[in-house]
Design a protein around this motif. Structure first.
Motif, PDB file in Angstrom:
ATOM      1  N   LEU A  94       0.838  -1.192   0.000  1.00  0.00           N
ATOM      2  CA  LEU A  94       0.000   0.000   0.000  1.00  0.00           C
ATOM      3  C   LEU A  94       0.874   1.244   0.000  1.00  0.00           C
ATOM      4  CD1 LEU A  94      -2.583  -0.981   2.773  1.00  0.00           C
ATOM      5  CD2 LEU A  94      -2.788  -1.298   0.307  1.00  0.00           C
ATOM      6  N   THR A 100      -7.218  -0.958   2.946  1.00  0.00           N
ATOM      7  CA  THR A 100      -7.163   0.467   2.599  1.00  0.00           C
ATOM      8  C   THR A 100      -8.192   1.250   3.407  1.00  0.00           C
ATOM      9  OG1 THR A 100      -8.639   0.176   0.695  1.00  0.00           O
ATOM     10  CG2 THR A 100      -6.260   0.094   0.263  1.00  0.00           C
ATOM     11  N   GLU A 108      -7.422   4.343   5.923  1.00  0.00           N
ATOM     12  CA  GLU A 108      -8.143   5.601   5.737  1.00  0.00           C
ATOM     13  C   GLU A 108      -8.899   5.999   7.006  1.00  0.00           C
ATOM     14  OE1 GLU A 108     -11.418   7.689   2.770  1.00  0.00           O
ATOM     15  OE2 GLU A 108     -10.457   5.816   2.173  1.00  0.00           O
ATOM     16  N   ALA A 135      -4.876   5.268   1.746  1.00  0.00           N
ATOM     17  CA  ALA A 135      -3.885   4.383   1.112  1.00  0.00           C
ATOM     18  C   ALA A 135      -4.407   3.924  -0.235  1.00  0.00           C
ATOM     19  CB  ALA A 135      -3.623   3.182   2.016  1.00  0.00           C
ATOM     20  N   SER A 136      -3.477   3.593  -1.104  1.00  0.00           N
ATOM     21  CA  SER A 136      -3.825   3.022  -2.409  1.00  0.00           C
ATOM     22  C   SER A 136      -2.876   1.885  -2.702  1.00  0.00           C
ATOM     23  CB  SER A 136      -3.736   4.092  -3.502  1.00  0.00           C
ATOM     24  OG  SER A 136      -2.424   4.605  -3.578  1.00  0.00           O
TER      25      SER A 136
END
Length: 85
Positions: free
Chosen positions: A20, A71, A75, A81-82
């Motif tokens: 991530l 994710t 968050e 996050a990605s």
């Protein structure tokens, strides 16, 4: 009976690892918050945070959680996050 108990556990569950990107980690305390949030997700077995790279490597059981849940947990802790490509 033994066969039924063997079939009750998903045979297709596997351990997966995702990376991530968490660009919002800007201070030395940020990685601790992110790691704590991800560790609390059921099914997560390992969390490695790289503050310098702004990345988190997460290993999890895909029968208990999903990459999207990871994710979301990050968050919810204040650190969007990605997925890394």
């Amino acid at each position: 009976m033994v066969l039924a108990s063997l079939l009750s556990a998903p045979a297709w569950a596997t351990s997966q690892t995702v990376t991530l990107s968490v660009p919002g980690m800007t201070c030395a305390a940020c990685p601790f918050t992110v790691k704590k949030a991800l560790t609390r997700v059921e099914g997560v077995s390992k969390v490695e945070v790289s503050f310098e790279a702004r990345q988190v490597l997460v290993t999890f059981d895909d029968s208990k959680t999903s990459a999207q849940a990871l994710t979301r947990a990050s968050e919810n802790a204040g650190y969007p996050a990605s997925f890394e490509e």
